[in-house]
Design a protein around this motif. Structure first.
Motif, mmCIF file in Angstrom:
data_model
loop_
_atom_site.group_PDB
_atom_site.id
_atom_site.type_symbol
_atom_site.label_atom_id
_atom_site.label_comp_id
_atom_site.label_asym_id
_atom_site.label_seq_id
_atom_site.Cartn_x
_atom_site.Cartn_y
_atom_site.Cartn_z
ATOM 1 N N SER A 1 0.834 -0.874 -0.147
ATOM 2 C CA SER A 1 -0.318 -0.044 -0.592
ATOM 3 C C SER A 1 0.942 1.207 -0.013
ATOM 4 C CB SER A 1 -0.472 0.027 1.479
ATOM 5 O OG SER A 1 -1.600 -1.665 1.391
ATOM 6 N N HIS A 2 0.610 2.207 -1.288
ATOM 7 C CA HIS A 2 0.824 3.538 -1.042
ATOM 8 C C HIS A 2 2.594 3.759 -1.378
ATOM 9 C CE1 HIS A 2 -1.967 5.212 2.318
ATOM 10 N NE2 HIS A 2 -1.863 4.410 2.577
ATOM 11 N N SER A 3 2.814 2.773 -1.756
ATOM 12 C CA SER A 3 4.031 2.461 -3.192
ATOM 13 C C SER A 3 3.428 3.572 -4.208
ATOM 14 C CB SER A 3 4.219 1.139 -3.637
ATOM 15 O OG SER A 3 2.765 0.721 -4.458
ATOM 16 N N GLY B 1 0.322 4.560 -5.278
ATOM 17 C CA GLY B 1 -0.608 5.331 -5.400
ATOM 18 C C GLY B 1 -2.095 4.619 -4.510
ATOM 19 N N LEU B 2 -1.648 3.261 -5.075
ATOM 20 C CA LEU B 2 -2.705 2.130 -4.649
ATOM 21 C C LEU B 2 -2.439 1.392 -3.445
ATOM 22 C CD1 LEU B 2 -3.568 0.811 -8.147
ATOM 23 C CD2 LEU B 2 -4.657 2.227 -6.986
ATOM 24 N N LEU B 3 -3.714 1.588 -2.553
ATOM 25 C CA LEU B 3 -3.991 0.293 -2.024
ATOM 26 C C LEU B 3 -3.205 -0.628 -2.109
ATOM 27 C CD1 LEU B 3 -6.504 1.258 0.066
ATOM 28 C CD2 LEU B 3 -4.485 2.389 1.025
ATOM 29 N N GLU B 4 -2.932 -1.679 -1.328
ATOM 30 C CA GLU B 4 -2.626 -3.569 -2.218
ATOM 31 C C GLU B 4 -3.704 -4.197 -1.631
ATOM 32 O OE1 GLU B 4 1.140 -6.351 -0.189
ATOM 33 O OE2 GLU B 4 0.068 -4.782 1.107
ATOM 34 N N TYR B 5 -3.610 -5.187 -2.361
ATOM 35 C CA TYR B 5 -4.349 -5.993 -2.484
ATOM 36 C C TYR B 5 -4.447 -6.824 -1.871
ATOM 37 C CZ TYR B 5 -0.564 -8.319 -4.295
ATOM 38 O OH TYR B 5 0.943 -8.793 -4.354
ATOM 39 N N PRO B 6 -5.377 -7.933 -1.353
ATOM 40 C CA PRO B 6 -6.007 -8.592 -1.018
ATOM 41 C C PRO B 6 -4.605 -10.152 -1.046
ATOM 42 C CG PRO B 6 -8.150 -8.789 -2.258
ATOM 43 C CD PRO B 6 -7.111 -7.107 -2.410
ATOM 44 N N VAL B 7 -4.399 -10.467 0.294
ATOM 45 C CA VAL B 7 -3.304 -11.451 -0.040
ATOM 46 C C VAL B 7 -3.719 -12.407 0.971
ATOM 47 C CG1 VAL B 7 -1.131 -9.932 -0.436
ATOM 48 C CG2 VAL B 7 -2.060 -10.491 2.001
ATOM 49 N N PHE B 8 -3.186 -14.303 0.452
ATOM 50 C CA PHE B 8 -3.971 -15.118 0.479
ATOM 51 C C PHE B 8 -2.645 -16.286 1.226
ATOM 52 C CE2 PHE B 8 -6.986 -13.199 -1.958
ATOM 53 C CZ PHE B 8 -8.510 -13.188 -1.143
ATOM 54 N N THR B 9 -3.028 -17.204 2.147
ATOM 55 C CA THR B 9 -2.321 -18.665 1.758
ATOM 56 C C THR B 9 -3.125 -19.582 2.501
ATOM 57 O OG1 THR B 9 -0.324 -19.517 3.366
ATOM 58 C CG2 THR B 9 -1.584 -17.847 4.653
ATOM 59 N N LYS B 10 -2.356 -21.059 2.471
ATOM 60 C CA LYS B 10 -2.514 -21.407 3.191
ATOM 61 C C LYS B 10 -4.100 -22.122 4.734
ATOM 62 C CE LYS B 10 0.558 -24.838 0.327
ATOM 63 N NZ LYS B 10 1.741 -25.681 0.721
ATOM 64 N N PRO B 11 -4.862 -22.435 4.258
ATOM 65 C CA PRO B 11 -5.770 -23.748 3.947
ATOM 66 C C PRO B 11 -6.259 -22.944 2.447
ATOM 67 C CG PRO B 11 -6.537 -23.274 5.214
ATOM 68 C CD PRO B 11 -5.387 -22.143 6.245
ATOM 69 N N ARG B 12 -6.202 -23.629 1.661
ATOM 70 C CA ARG B 12 -7.064 -23.283 0.459
ATOM 71 C C ARG B 12 -8.236 -22.928 0.675
ATOM 72 N NH1 ARG B 12 -6.676 -26.394 -5.459
ATOM 73 N NH2 ARG B 12 -8.612 -24.604 -6.641
ATOM 74 N N GLU C 1 -2.232 -11.022 -12.225
ATOM 75 C CA GLU C 1 -1.263 -9.122 -11.798
ATOM 76 C C GLU C 1 -2.615 -8.450 -12.180
ATOM 77 O OE1 GLU C 1 2.665 -6.134 -14.346
ATOM 78 O OE2 GLU C 1 1.515 -8.497 -14.484
ATOM 79 N N ARG C 2 -3.186 -8.841 -13.572
ATOM 80 C CA ARG C 2 -4.965 -7.827 -13.577
ATOM 81 C C ARG C 2 -5.774 -8.130 -12.566
ATOM 82 N NH1 ARG C 2 -4.489 -3.185 -15.923
ATOM 83 N NH2 ARG C 2 -6.183 -3.526 -13.942
ATOM 84 N N TRP C 3 -5.973 -9.612 -11.980
ATOM 85 C CA TRP C 3 -6.606 -8.697 -11.064
ATOM 86 C C TRP C 3 -6.173 -8.918 -9.261
ATOM 87 C CZ3 TRP C 3 -6.319 -11.038 -5.909
ATOM 88 C CH2 TRP C 3 -7.924 -11.649 -5.081
ATOM 89 N N ARG C 4 -5.018 -8.887 -9.426
ATOM 90 C CA ARG C 4 -4.520 -8.319 -7.878
ATOM 91 C C ARG C 4 -4.870 -6.865 -8.536
ATOM 92 N NH1 ARG C 4 0.844 -11.076 -6.588
ATOM 93 N NH2 ARG C 4 0.165 -13.368 -5.653
ATOM 94 N N ARG C 5 -4.061 -6.140 -9.733
ATOM 95 C CA ARG C 5 -4.203 -4.551 -9.556
ATOM 96 C C ARG C 5 -5.561 -4.178 -9.541
ATOM 97 N NH1 ARG C 5 -0.542 -0.601 -10.488
ATOM 98 N NH2 ARG C 5 -1.910 1.299 -12.165
ATOM 99 N N ASP C 6 -6.956 -4.669 -10.325
ATOM 100 C CA ASP C 6 -8.504 -4.557 -10.336
ATOM 101 C C ASP C 6 -8.813 -4.333 -8.452
ATOM 102 O OD1 ASP C 6 -8.312 -4.493 -12.923
ATOM 103 O OD2 ASP C 6 -8.845 -6.462 -12.958
ATOM 104 N N ARG C 7 -8.511 -5.452 -7.566
ATOM 105 C CA ARG C 7 -9.040 -5.586 -6.202
ATOM 106 C C ARG C 7 -7.969 -4.060 -5.966
ATOM 107 N NH1 ARG C 7 -10.239 -8.747 -8.762
ATOM 108 N NH2 ARG C 7 -11.901 -7.089 -9.722
ATOM 109 N N ALA C 8 -6.346 -4.022 -6.088
ATOM 110 C CA ALA C 8 -6.008 -2.987 -4.926
ATOM 111 C C ALA C 8 -7.067 -1.427 -5.551
ATOM 112 C CB ALA C 8 -4.602 -2.639 -5.778
ATOM 113 N N ILE C 9 -7.289 -1.651 -7.086
ATOM 114 C CA ILE C 9 -8.310 -0.572 -7.778
ATOM 115 C C ILE C 9 -9.391 0.043 -6.775
ATOM 116 C CG2 ILE C 9 -9.579 0.872 -9.016
ATOM 117 C CD1 ILE C 9 -6.743 -0.121 -10.933
ATOM 118 N N GLU C 10 -10.664 -1.295 -6.548
ATOM 119 C CA GLU C 10 -11.401 -1.455 -5.833
ATOM 120 C C GLU C 10 -11.516 -0.929 -4.540
ATOM 121 O OE1 GLU C 10 -13.235 -5.214 -8.855
ATOM 122 O OE2 GLU C 10 -12.688 -5.250 -7.029
#
Length: 450
Positions: free
Chosen positions: A185-187, A190-201, A221-230
Motif C-alpha cells: 500500500s502507498h507504493s 498510489g494504490l492500497l495493497e491488494y488482498p493476500v492469501f495463503t494456506k489453507p485453500r 497481476e490484472r486481478w491484483r491490480r483490479d482489487r487494489a483499485i477497488e
C-alpha cells in the motif's frame, strides 16, 4: 542512517530494536539512539516544562531545554553511508510530531529516507514551545512538523516510532525481499495493497479466488491490480482521485470507472455516476448525441448528411420518446460534476431488432439491439465507454435477452476492437442510412447464454 529519538521516556523506544530493525542495527544499516531530555535540564528537579504564557490548561515544554538537547545532537559527527569518511554536507532533519503537523505520507517518508540523520523531538503535555521550531528553521535546519493522524496522543513517542520504522524499511538492504516495497500500500502506484492469501485453500467456507490457482501470471497481476483499485476507491477515495494519470493503463481506467472514478484525457479525475436517464435529461442527452455522433462518421460522409441525421434522429423529441418508454428503450447516461459526458441506448423487448437484422441467419430471436454508445471526446479512454457498454449488456441480460446485437461502421476499426474486447464477435454485415447516404456496417453479437 542515524536516528536520534529525544524524549522524557527514552525506554519507550526499546521495541524498535526487535525484528528487522534490530537486525538492521546489528548490520550497521541504521543507528538508533534514544536520549533522555532531562539530561539537558537543570535544577534540582530537572524540570523540562512550565506554565503557558497567556494562561490555559496544561504545561508547555521549555525551549531552552530543547535547544540544548538539539544543539548537542545536531553536532554529532556522522559517518557516510557505506564509507568511513563523514559526508561533507550531511542532511540532518529535526522532526517534531504534533497533531497540527503535515500528515506523514509515503512520499514524505521516501524523501526522509534520503537524509543522513533524523532527530525526533517528542513533545509531551501541551507540546513544545513554538519558538523551538521557529529558531531552527530560521538558522537553516530542516524542520519537519508531522502528524500520523487526526487524533491526539499523550506524547510524540508513538509517532516517532512510526516515522523511524517507515523510513528505515526503505533503506537499501533493510527488507529481505525488496519487491515487497513495490507492491505494498502507498507504493509508487498510489494504490492500497491488494488482498493476500495463503494456506489453507479453504477457510470456513471461504475459498481462494480461482485466478490465483491457475498459474496465469498476467491474469493474476490484472486481478491484483483490479482489487487494489477497488479497495482504494472504497476505503480511500481521496487517493483514488489523485493517482498519477500517466501510470494508468486502459484496463486501470476501466476498473476505476466501474468503481465510480473517471480520469479524463487531461485535468483532474472526477466522481462518475452511471444511471438510467430520466425525462430531465432529454435536452442534455440530445446535445451530447449531436456533438459525439460526427466523430463516429466516416470521412467520406458529407456534412449535410450528418447534419440531417442529427436533426431527424437525435433531436430532443426523439430522446423524449425513447426515455419515456423504458420497457422498449433503455438509455443509460454517464455523469460527472460538469454534466453528462456519455450515453448508451439499447432497444429491448420482442421487437427490439431493426428489420434488416431479423432475416434468417442474421441474429437470434430474443436479442437486444445496442443502437448507440458515445462518450465526449475529452473523456474517451477514461473507461466510461466500458462502463456504459457493460451496464447496457447487464441490463439486457436482466430483462431476459439471450444476446446483444450492434452495428458499427466497417471502417471504424477502433470501435470494432473495443467491442471485441467486450466479447462481441462479427456475425454479418448490413447497410445503414445516414442522411440519405448509404453506409456499410459490421454486425457484431455478444452471446449472453454462455
Amino acid at each position: 542512517m542515524r536516528f536520534d529519538l529525544i524524549s522524557i521516556f527514552p525506554d519507550y523506544f526499546a521495541p524498535l530494536r526487535l525484528s528487522l530493525m534490530g537486525k538492521a542495527e546489528d548490520a550497521g544499516l541504521v543507528q538508533l539512539h534514544a536520549h533522555d531530555l532531562r539530561d539537558w535540564a537543570t535544577g534540582k528537579h530537572r524540570s523540562v516544562d512550565d506554565t503557558p504564557y497567556g494562561g490555559g490548561a496544561g504545561m508547555v515544554m521549555r525551549a531552552d531545554v530543547w535547544a540544548r538537547a538539539l544543539d548537542d545532537v545536531l553536532s554529532v559527527p556522522l559517518a557516510a553511508r557505506g564509507a568511513e569518511d563523514a559526508p561533507a554536507s550531511p542532511r540532518r532533519v529535526v522532526a517534531i510530531p504534533t497533531p497540527s503537523g503535515t500528515p506523514l505520507t509515503q512520499p514524505r517518508v521516501e524523501d526522509l529516507a534520503r537524509a543522513d540523520q533524523i532527530i525526533v523531538a517528542c513533545g509531551r503535555y501541551e507540546g513544545i514551545d513554538a519558538r523551538v521550531a521557529e529558531h531552527y528553521h530560521g538558522v537553516g535546519v530542516e524542520v519537519v512538523e508531522f502528524s500520523i493522524g487526526d487524533y491526539v496522543l499523550n506524547g510524540g513517542e508513538v509517532a516517532a516510532m512510526v516515522l523511524t520504522e517507515a523510513v528505515a524499511r526503505l533503506l537499501d538492504g533493510f527488507m529481505g525481499n525488496p519487491d515487497s516495497l513495490v507492491e505494498e500500500s502507498h507504493s509508487g502506484a498510489g494504490l492500497l495493497e491488494y488482498p493476500v492469501f495463503t494456506k489453507p485453500r479453504e477457510f470456513r467456507s471461504i475459498e481462494i479466488p480461482e485466478v490465483l490457482l491457475g498459474g496465469n501470471h498476467a491474469a493474476i497481476e490484472r486481478w491484483r491490480r483490479d482489487r487494489a483499485i477497488e479497495k482504494t476507491v472504497r476505503v480511500r477515495p481521496d487517493l483514488a482521485l489523485s493517482l498519477d494519470a500517466s501510470s494508468l493503463t486502459p484496463e486501470d481506467r476501466a476498473t476505476l470507472a466501474h468503481c465510480g472514478v473517471a480520469y479524463p484525457q487531461a485535468g483532474a479525475a472526477e466522481r462518475l455516476d452511471v444511471r438510467l436517464a430520466g425525462l430531465e435529461d432529454v435536452v442534455a442527452v440530445s446535445e451530447l448525441a449531436a456533438r459525439t455522433f460526427p466523430d463516429a462518421c466516416p470521412e467520406n460522409l458529407p456534412q449535410e448528411a450528418i447534419d440531417d441525421h442529427i436533426a431527424r434522429q437525435l433531436n430532443p423529441d426523439v430522446f423524449d420518446a425513447l426515455i419515456s418508454d423504458p420497457e422498449r428503450h433503455r438509455v443509460f447516461v454517464a455523469e460527472v460534476w460538469g454534466g453528462l459526458v456519455g450515453y448508451v441506448l439499447t432497444h429491448v423487448g420482442p421487437d427490439a431488432l431493426p428489420s434488416e437484422l431479423v432475416r434468417p441467419g442474421r441474429v437470434e430471436d430474443g436479442s437486444a439491439y445496442l443502437s448507440k454508445c458515445y462518450v465526449d471526446q475529452a473523456w474517451r479512454g477514461s473507461g466510461i465507454a466500458d462502463v456504459l457498454l457493460e451496464r447496457a449488456v447487464a441490463d439486457a441480460a436482466e430483462l431476459g435477452h439471450t444476446a446483444v446485437v450492434l452495428g458499427t461502421n466497417r471502417g471504424n476499426k477502433a470501435a470494432q476492437a473495443f467491442y471485441k474486447r467486450h466479447g462481441f464477435r462479427k456475425r454479418s454485415t448490413r447497410t445503414f442510412d445516414v442522411g440519405g447516404v448509404r453506409n456499410d456496417d459490421v454486425v457484431m453479437v455478444r452471446d449472453l447464454t454462455a
